[in-house]
Design a protein around this motif. Sequence first.
Motif, PDB file in Angstrom:
ATOM      1  N   THR A 306     -39.477 107.242  85.806  1.00 42.74           N
ATOM      2  CA  THR A 306     -39.486 106.592  84.643  1.00 42.74           C
ATOM      3  C   THR A 306     -39.377 105.297  84.774  1.00 42.74           C
ATOM      4  N   LEU A 307     -40.652 104.667  83.478  1.00 37.02           N
ATOM      5  CA  LEU A 307     -40.980 103.359  83.522  1.00 37.02           C
ATOM      6  C   LEU A 307     -39.388 103.148  83.542  1.00 37.02           C
ATOM      7  N   ASN A 308     -38.739 103.560  82.541  1.00 34.46           N
ATOM      8  CA  ASN A 308     -37.257 103.011  82.336  1.00 34.46           C
ATOM      9  C   ASN A 308     -35.795 102.600  83.055  1.00 34.46           C
ATOM     10  N   GLU A 309     -36.382 103.943  83.714  1.00 34.22           N
ATOM     11  CA  GLU A 309     -35.766 104.444  85.264  1.00 34.22           C
ATOM     12  C   GLU A 309     -35.907 102.740  86.362  1.00 34.22           C
ATOM     13  N   MET A 310     -37.006 102.690  86.477  1.00 33.28           N
ATOM     14  CA  MET A 310     -37.215 101.187  87.104  1.00 33.28           C
ATOM     15  C   MET A 310     -36.674  99.930  86.687  1.00 33.28           C
ATOM     16  N   ILE A 311     -36.624 100.176  84.964  1.00 27.47           N
ATOM     17  CA  ILE A 311     -36.603  98.520  84.612  1.00 27.47           C
ATOM     18  C   ILE A 311     -35.582  98.685  84.713  1.00 27.47           C
ATOM     19  N   GLU A 312     -34.318  99.645  84.531  1.00 28.38           N
ATOM     20  CA  GLU A 312     -32.680  99.620  84.964  1.00 28.38           C
ATOM     21  C   GLU A 312     -32.359  99.263  86.585  1.00 28.38           C
ATOM     22  N   THR A 313     -32.764  99.712  87.330  1.00 29.51           N
ATOM     23  CA  THR A 313     -32.569  99.813  88.368  1.00 29.51           C
ATOM     24  C   THR A 313     -32.798  98.610  88.810  1.00 29.51           C
ATOM     25  N   THR A 314     -34.134  98.317  88.362  1.00 25.32           N
ATOM     26  CA  THR A 314     -34.622  96.449  88.777  1.00 25.32           C
ATOM     27  C   THR A 314     -33.874  95.713  88.387  1.00 25.32           C
ATOM     28  N   HIS A 315     -33.352  95.592  86.923  1.00 25.33           N
ATOM     29  CA  HIS A 315     -32.164  94.715  86.292  1.00 25.33           C
ATOM     30  C   HIS A 315     -30.908  94.595  87.908  1.00 25.33           C
ATOM     31  N   SER A 316     -30.621  95.655  87.397  1.00 22.49           N
ATOM     32  CA  SER A 316     -29.258  95.880  88.338  1.00 22.49           C
ATOM     33  C   SER A 316     -29.926  95.465  89.983  1.00 22.49           C
ATOM     34  N   TRP A 317     -30.628  95.215  90.270  1.00 25.99           N
ATOM     35  CA  TRP A 317     -30.791  95.098  91.865  1.00 25.99           C
ATOM     36  C   TRP A 317     -30.919  93.387  91.820  1.00 25.99           C
ATOM     37  N   VAL A 318     -31.294  92.835  90.842  1.00 28.97           N
ATOM     38  CA  VAL A 318     -31.958  91.458  90.415  1.00 28.97           C
ATOM     39  C   VAL A 318     -30.345  91.130  90.354  1.00 28.97           C
ATOM     40  N   ILE A 319     -29.565  91.236  89.291  1.00 32.39           N
ATOM     41  CA  ILE A 319     -28.064  90.936  88.917  1.00 32.39           C
ATOM     42  C   ILE A 319     -26.687  90.659  89.804  1.00 32.39           C
ATOM     43  N   ASN A 320     -27.775  91.872  91.046  1.00 31.41           N
ATOM     44  CA  ASN A 320     -26.588  92.388  92.071  1.00 31.41           C
ATOM     45  C   ASN A 320     -27.114  91.608  93.064  1.00 31.41           C
ATOM     46  N   GLN A 321     -28.478  90.988  92.716  1.00 30.51           N
ATOM     47  CA  GLN A 321     -28.866  89.426  94.317  1.00 30.51           C
ATOM     48  C   GLN A 321     -28.889  90.642  95.433  1.00 30.51           C
ATOM     49  N   GLY A 322     -29.959  91.549  94.921  1.00 32.38           N
ATOM     50  CA  GLY A 322     -30.587  92.576  95.859  1.00 32.38           C
ATOM     51  C   GLY A 322     -31.500  91.648  97.101  1.00 32.38           C
ATOM     52  N   LYS A 323     -31.355  92.151  98.352  1.00 33.02           N
ATOM     53  CA  LYS A 323     -32.567  91.345  98.680  1.00 33.02           C
ATOM     54  C   LYS A 323     -33.852  91.304  98.675  1.00 33.02           C
TER      55      LYS A 323
END
Length: 338
Positions: A306-323
């Motif tokens: 879902t869109l909400n899941e995409m937003i939440e996982t993207t937030h986690s990725w950015v905050i953890n400096q994912g590649k």
Amino acid sequence: MKTLEELEKKMCTPSSDLIRDISLLDGDIIILGVGGKMGPSLAKLAVNAIKMAGIKKRVIGVSRFSEEGMKEDLENAGVETVSADLLDESDLHSLPHAKNVLYMAGKKFGTKGNEHFTWAMNSYLPGRVGEKFRSSRIVVFSSGNIYPYMEVGSGGATESTPAGPVGEYAMSCLGRERIFQYISDKHQIPLLIYRLNYAIDLQYGNLMEIAKMVYEEKPIDLTNGYMNVIWQGDANEIAIRSLLHCEMPAKILNVTGPETISVRKVAEAFGQLFEVTPQFENTEAQNALLNNASLSHRLFGYPKVTLNEMIETTHSWVINQGKTHNKPTHFQERSGNY
């Protein structure tokens, strides 16, 4: 989700629907242009679905493999690889035959100033590929860019909306479709034209770019203020399953998520997660490149992520400096110059 390993596991785990459909598909699968942003995860997803279906089927990935380590990574995952330049006639004609072709080759970014190469990749090459694989069924990756800008609130362009490409990239994508349609008609090739916008994972895509701009407190241009997105894993699965829906004349299929997304609202959602106030500039135009994918949803169901899941996982990725890939989407572009 914090690591590439976690991301790949999510991307490459097939659903029961895909496992069922791939067991119904006769013949091997060849992916032309496997080296792009979507190709590697699509190839691995296909291999995993075949394994879980308990059947034997080759997955062959074709690319120039200019990115270091990609060829070996695919081979370790069970994908057979062929290094080839598809514009080279000897390379093209030496490719192995496969009953099922996923055509992902194309050129977008870098078109401006190099338009002739974009037209060669997007409109000349399809004719050569169609002649080579005239006894196969083919799913052709295309783009929602071939449609005109649609009014916000319209629900987006449907498969019956007349084409209205803006800029040479979009024109060349329509050229790709028309050439494949001609070859399909000439040789009675079952074909599906897969009009996608926009696939994202956590390493690239519209949502990741918006999230980073919010996080880094950079202004977001709202002029192109609305869009559609779909999780890349869902888009890959639909592409593979679409091999069972190739038709003559060619079937057209829009592929994206069900929502018309507001860039402002998405940025504000990221702002709440990052606890910062998004910065904006300009105001929203009342039209955008918007697709209506209701036919795809009827055939394959709603996207599983879902869109909400995409937003939440993207937030986690950015905050953890994912590649992240250094491949901007230019989602702000409205003149068609890529």
